[in-house]
Motif scaffolding. Structure first.
Motif, PDB file in Angstrom:
ATOM      1  N   CYS A 178      21.512 -17.984 -43.614  1.00  0.00           N
ATOM      2  CA  CYS A 178      20.567 -18.526 -42.623  1.00  0.00           C
ATOM      3  C   CYS A 178      21.306 -19.053 -41.392  1.00  0.00           C
ATOM      4  CB  CYS A 178      19.729 -19.639 -43.247  1.00  0.00           C
ATOM      5  SG  CYS A 178      18.587 -19.094 -44.536  1.00  0.00           S
ATOM      6  N   PRO A 213      12.365 -15.572 -40.596  1.00  0.00           N
ATOM      7  CA  PRO A 213      11.041 -15.326 -41.187  1.00  0.00           C
ATOM      8  C   PRO A 213      10.599 -16.490 -42.067  1.00  0.00           C
ATOM      9  CG  PRO A 213      12.510 -13.435 -41.491  1.00  0.00           C
ATOM     10  CD  PRO A 213      13.355 -14.565 -40.995  1.00  0.00           C
ATOM     11  N   GLY A 214       9.300 -16.669 -42.149  1.00  0.00           N
ATOM     12  CA  GLY A 214       8.770 -17.749 -42.985  1.00  0.00           C
ATOM     13  C   GLY A 214       9.155 -17.592 -44.446  1.00  0.00           C
ATOM     14  N   THR A 215       9.254 -16.341 -44.901  1.00  0.00           N
ATOM     15  CA  THR A 215       9.648 -16.107 -46.292  1.00  0.00           C
ATOM     16  C   THR A 215      11.050 -16.630 -46.565  1.00  0.00           C
ATOM     17  OG1 THR A 215       8.256 -14.124 -46.381  1.00  0.00           O
ATOM     18  CG2 THR A 215       9.967 -14.347 -48.066  1.00  0.00           C
ATOM     19  N   LEU A 216      11.964 -16.388 -45.633  1.00  0.00           N
ATOM     20  CA  LEU A 216      13.337 -16.870 -45.806  1.00  0.00           C
ATOM     21  C   LEU A 216      13.390 -18.388 -45.796  1.00  0.00           C
ATOM     22  CD1 LEU A 216      16.250 -16.111 -46.196  1.00  0.00           C
ATOM     23  CD2 LEU A 216      16.494 -15.879 -43.714  1.00  0.00           C
ATOM     24  N   TRP A 217      12.606 -19.016 -44.913  1.00  0.00           N
ATOM     25  CA  TRP A 217      12.528 -20.474 -44.912  1.00  0.00           C
ATOM     26  C   TRP A 217      12.040 -20.984 -46.278  1.00  0.00           C
ATOM     27  CZ3 TRP A 217      14.569 -24.124 -42.159  1.00  0.00           C
ATOM     28  CH2 TRP A 217      14.840 -23.945 -40.803  1.00  0.00           C
ATOM     29  N   ALA A 218      10.987 -20.359 -46.796  1.00  0.00           N
ATOM     30  CA  ALA A 218      10.424 -20.806 -48.074  1.00  0.00           C
ATOM     31  C   ALA A 218      11.426 -20.644 -49.208  1.00  0.00           C
ATOM     32  CB  ALA A 218       9.142 -20.022 -48.374  1.00  0.00           C
ATOM     33  N   VAL A 219      12.127 -19.512 -49.239  1.00  0.00           N
ATOM     34  CA  VAL A 219      13.120 -19.287 -50.290  1.00  0.00           C
ATOM     35  C   VAL A 219      14.250 -20.301 -50.191  1.00  0.00           C
ATOM     36  CG1 VAL A 219      14.844 -17.658 -51.156  1.00  0.00           C
ATOM     37  CG2 VAL A 219      12.561 -16.849 -50.558  1.00  0.00           C
ATOM     38  N   SER A 257      14.962 -22.926 -53.134  1.00  0.00           N
ATOM     39  CA  SER A 257      16.275 -22.849 -53.775  1.00  0.00           C
ATOM     40  C   SER A 257      16.998 -24.186 -53.701  1.00  0.00           C
ATOM     41  CB  SER A 257      17.103 -21.745 -53.106  1.00  0.00           C
ATOM     42  OG  SER A 257      18.417 -21.710 -53.620  1.00  0.00           O
TER      43      SER A 257
END
Length: 269
Positions: free
Chosen positions: A66, A185-191, A195
């Motif tokens: 990130c 992306p929002g998905t990467l933020w959420a992961v 985590s």
């Protein structure tokens, strides 16, 4: 990340994120102390440590990806602005050398385009938009270039190079606008968030001794700093450390200085 966060001073912005993760880490430890009625056995402790080590490594790699991604996007945005400023400066000087009424008109329209970028489009890019007025200014400049008629051999040799500069300017402009819309992306933020929560959660099941409290505090502080860096760099044209329009502003200053010393139209004709 909500846009209003980027209006805060960097110190307060970072403090909110770091304090939030510190509360998550120490709050999780406090909850585990209340829910955990019996001490872990040696086997359970070994398993927890192994899982925590694995998840920590994976989370560290994810946060590194990130951070690298947002830093690369930020530097690419800066490079696009510098290339655009360079194209404006070179095109301005080449138009000044031709020194015909048509080239002076094109140069004035180039100046109007640069002003529109600084005064209008920089604000629009904070909302991941572009300025239609600035696009119109560029289109007007592009059409005016076709009206330039070379007056001598030197001008005829220079005109193809001018068109190269115009195309470079268009390419740099498109790269800058694309960079203004780039973010994680929002998905990467959420992961990344989930985590990290899992990492701190596994750390909280260990015995609540002073050493473990210090370790969780240090881990939460480090994670918070990484998240602050990622959030601050995620939007290159928003926030206190955003990409500056100074390179293009410097081009405008140079164009004005050149205009003051420009020769009359009939000096070379």
């Amino acid at each position: 990340m909500p846009l209003w966060f980027y209006t805060l001073p960097n110190g307060l912005f970072g403090l909110i994120i770091v304090a939030g993760w510190l509360c998550v880490g120490l709050g999780g430890l406090w909850l585990c102390q209340r829910w955990q009625r019996q001490a872990l056995s040696d086997a359970e402790r070994s398993l927890s440590l192994a899982l925590m080590g694995l998840v920590t490594v994976l989370n560290t790699l994810l946060l590194a990806v990130c951070a690298f991604s947002v830093w690369t996007a930020f530097t690419q945005a800066e490079s696009a602005v510098r290339r655009e400023a360079s194209a404006i400066s070179e095109l301005s000087r080449e138009l000044a050398v031709i020194n015909t009424p048509e080239s002076r008109l094109a140069r004035e329209q180039l100046r109007a385009y640069a002003r529109a970028v600084v005064n209008r489009e920089w604000q629009a890019m904070r909302d991941e938009q572009h300025s239609q007025v600035t696009w119109d200014a560029f289109d007007t400049l592009f059409r005016s270039m076709a009206d330039i008629q070379p007056g001598n051999t030197s001008d005829r040799l220079l005109l193809p190079q001018i068109w190269v500069r115009v195309n470079e300017l268009l390419k740099s402009r498109q790269e800058r606008l694309e960079a203004s819309r780039g973010q994680l992306p929002g998905t990467l933020w959420a992961v990344a968030v989930l985590s990290t929560l899992l990492t701190l959660g596994l750390a909280c099941v260990l015995a609540p001794v002073r050493c473990h409290r210090a370790a969780i505090t240090g881990a939460a502080l480090a994670i918070g700093l990484v998240f602050f860096f990622v959030a601050a760099m995620d939007r290159p044209f928003v926030g206190r450390d955003r990409v500056s329009a100074r390179p293009i502003e410097a081009c405008l200053t140079q164009m004005e200085r050149w205009e003051v010393r420009a020769p009359p139209l009939d000096a070379r004709r």
